[in-house]
Design an enzyme around this catalytic site. Structure first.
Site, short mmCIF file in Angstrom:
data_model
loop_
_atom_site.label_atom_id
_atom_site.label_comp_id
_atom_site.label_asym_id
_atom_site.label_seq_id
_atom_site.Cartn_x
_atom_site.Cartn_y
_atom_site.Cartn_z
N LEU A 126 76.00 118.86 43.84
CA LEU A 126 75.12 117.98 43.08
C LEU A 126 75.24 118.25 41.57
CD1 LEU A 126 72.91 115.87 43.32
CD2 LEU A 126 71.26 117.74 43.34
N ASP A 127 75.47 117.23 40.79
CA ASP A 127 75.55 117.33 39.33
C ASP A 127 76.66 118.26 38.86
OD1 ASP A 127 73.36 115.67 39.33
OD2 ASP A 127 71.92 117.27 39.04
#
EC number: 3.5.1.10
Lengths: 277, 277, 277, 277
Positions: D221-222
């Protein structure tokens, strides 16, 4: 409880802030936000005060007016949403950004109408359920065209007229009719590249930055008080068309940002300059 | 005629601006510049007022203190040039920029001394006729080293201590000794890349911007109140060393700019944030 | 193993990259970095190739020259540090930044001398053990003064002459002597505010951005090919002096950055533009 | 005459540029624009070549493939307009900017459909005559919802999937289905403020800059490869909501700009980084 904005623009003298804030206090108005500025060159005092409370405008303003020196321009502005009319020619990006921001609430404004001297942007405007008026300049002299424009504008009684890439020059008569109420976006960092085809001028000069300027329109073309400016970097790989393409994002954000400040009553005009509080 | 700065930092309540500006007016002090801010989250009021006139500090401050609510932090600051001590390790660019700006008057500051834990920057410092002290950390425990640092600093009684790329961590005892008086430049846009070797972290992460952060030092490493930040764009052609080289200009300008605002008494600290008026 | 840079600037034609890279390959020279650009307006091809290997310049260049079309400007540049002479008047920030960057190695350059028409910057220059020459313009006609300047410059045989806030206009004869070898920093985002006192012009016009431009000097004042530009934001609180103060950081970084690119042989001049590879 | 783009991504070795450009020359293909980059850390060579001519793909690619080392990823891309599907939740600014730019031609893309997990943006999408599909996540487990999403997406066979403020986390299975084909806009300058509510995090930390990051989506994520980032300055007067409002312009321009580069086949992915030629 209501919110209003008090604007003062007057010759500076000792004790002005004390006097004005005293009167607000006396009238039980709470100061939400306060900004002042004294321009030392002109000796002029500017103040913007956001007030909250129960307003009795008449006695409050009587007190304010007695406290202010001669030559004051004073306004008390209620929080009604401002009305604008947008003038366009063929390019859609500035219009599109304002339409989208009004649509999603980023810009707290009431777009009354869009007026074009071409009909290219009719379909886009009407997608947002806003009336579009074609006021063609073709086969008309300038005065006739402007009379038609004025007629189209005035029935909406707008607070401001926004030139969102409107590519025609306005006459002094037109400009004088709406003093400090016409906002233009110029596609260069003024005063560079005054006049026509600024991206072509920029390309010829080989600059490494291009920009955009939002300003109030006055009689002197491209010489009106500047509200906002911004730039982007370019390099030798950009020709005039690519500069124009790259410049669109900065044009639209400079215009929207300037409009936002104007709609919040933050922009004072002083000669050919602005004070933004 | 003298100039002084009145700083107020207190719980917000109605009429504060009126009260304070009234007192200035009563004491015949002219307001050159005034800025206020109310933080709605904490209900705290901040005000910075530049005054000009003939000051009788005691009666003036007595009036101010009676007007302010409990829990106020109030200061009246004269226009004496501030004194700083600069701590460095090996890198010269931030030190060099401050030396040069003090030399040409861009930064109105009195550099009392430079203290290094290495001697690399002795020659540069002494070019500007400023004393350099080597306080090496080698073969010493941390406490002994900091005691020596404190001794070296305290004989200059500086207003602020500037960490101009000082690469050692300070203990809570050291930090507690100089509350909100130690300013650091961190070579990343905090809170990204907390800790060691931020340019290497930035390179590994493949970021397209790098930056620098000037902040007050608190016990929580890299968590102190931020005064200023700026960034520059990088691309895939930059490795960690080239990022470090490119970052130097932004580091030095962010630190100098933050220092400039602090020296003008514009920076209030509130929790782990700053209010800059 | 040596490193050299091959620069080509010639009319475009099919197969140029193939031909040139073939010759490098044939001579066992490894391409470390390669950049090309074709200017479609002028049909000109630019290429900068960093090579590593064992160079036999003569046969290599014979092959290159046979491959290139007529009208080619071709150079093979060794990695010797470039020599510069800096011209100054009274302001120290641009000079100071170059001195500091040469001192700490950020700028890979050999500063031969600093020449001033005033003696203000003598002490600063000599701190860095670099000779300073005063060539005053007082009580001399322009030609005599420039002859003295030329004499002072030429004994150092510099690769480039850097005008670091040198506030006098140079004659066409002087400029013609050092074609594309004189670099100036102008304190505005050209072509805005050509001529004298740009910050005063900017203040009068009420702009919201100010900037700086590094360019090669040609006979047309402020019209030479632009190498780099940058801007900062200002607002109504800045008067001309404060704009000048705020502008110093952008002036010095624009000049240093342009100089860095020129010293790495990345800047081609084409008419009144630059191509930077 | 046709235009195609040749992309090479392979282990570096001597003579690659010569070999590839020779083959182009041999096949009478003119090089309109050529960019290369060697990543010294990984020893990988990247090249993007815009070609013009009459293409016989098979013999040309046979020659190219024989010239390239093992481990090459090579593509020849025709100039067909790319197809995208846009995923949204409730916020309109990024979607609006892409719709507007596709409408006026600034972004050369074919928007096949917009899919929302809420129906807020249906009306806006349909103004532009583009199909909107509601794929609600309510009362469904994550897998079921994603299966419905995949079904909705796959019937359009898009080249890329654009997450224009799509506020749900995607599973590894979903991500693996579209490797390097999902582009997200994250409303912070990553890696600062990973995770939920970045503007609230930014406000709590008291930062002076906020930003946005466009990146390819990977399982972490990210953490996917960053394509573009930009920032704007904020100060103590911004609360989290005002940061969010101010951040919208930078979010939309970062996403549009990244998309523009991806659509022009300029973005190579290498590990968790991008090379943009």
């Amino acid at each position: 409880m209501e919110r209003k904005i008090l604007l003062n623009d007057c010759p500076d003298e000792k004790g002005l802030i004390a006097k004005i804030t005293n009167i607000c206090y006396k009238h039980q108005l709470n100061i939400i936000q306060n900004n002042e500025y004294v321009d030392n060159e002109t000796g002029r005092f500017f103040m913007r005060t956001e007030l909250e409370g129960i307003f009795c405008d008449e006695p409050f303003l009587t007190d304010i007016d007695q406290a202010l020196p001669k030559g004051s321009r004073r306004q008390l502005i209620d929080s009604k949403r401002k009305r604008i009319v947008i003038l366009v020619t063929k390019e859609s990006h500035c219009l599109g950004d304002i339409l989208m921001k009004a649509f999603d609430g980023s810009l707290d404004v009431d777009i009354q109408a869009v007026i074009g001297n071409h009909d290219n942007l009719c379909a886009l405007t009407e997608k947002f359920c806003i009336p579009f008026h074609l006021v063609s300049h073709e086969a008309k002299d300038r005065d006739t065209h402007e009379q038609e424009l004025i007629a189209a504008i005035d029935r909406y009684q707008p607070d401001y007229i926004v030139l969102a890439k409107y590519m025609r020059i306005l006459t002094p008569d037109f400009v004088a009719r709406y003093p400090h109420r016409i906002i233009n976006i110029h596609h260069s960092f003024l005063p560079a590249f005054i006049g026509a085809r600024p991206y072509h001028q920029a390309y010829s000069r080989g600059v490494k930055i291009i920009g955009a300027t939002a300003h109030f329109v006055t009689n002197d073309l491209d010489e009106g008080p500047i509200v906002g400016q911004n730039v982007i970097h370019v390099d030798h790989t950009f020709n005039a068309e690519e500069m124009a393409r790259a410049g669109r994002d900065v044009e639209k954000s400079v215009l929207s940002q300037a409009l936002h400040q104007i709609l919040e009553d933050r922009v004072f005009v002083q000669g050919n300059k602005t004070v933004i509080l």
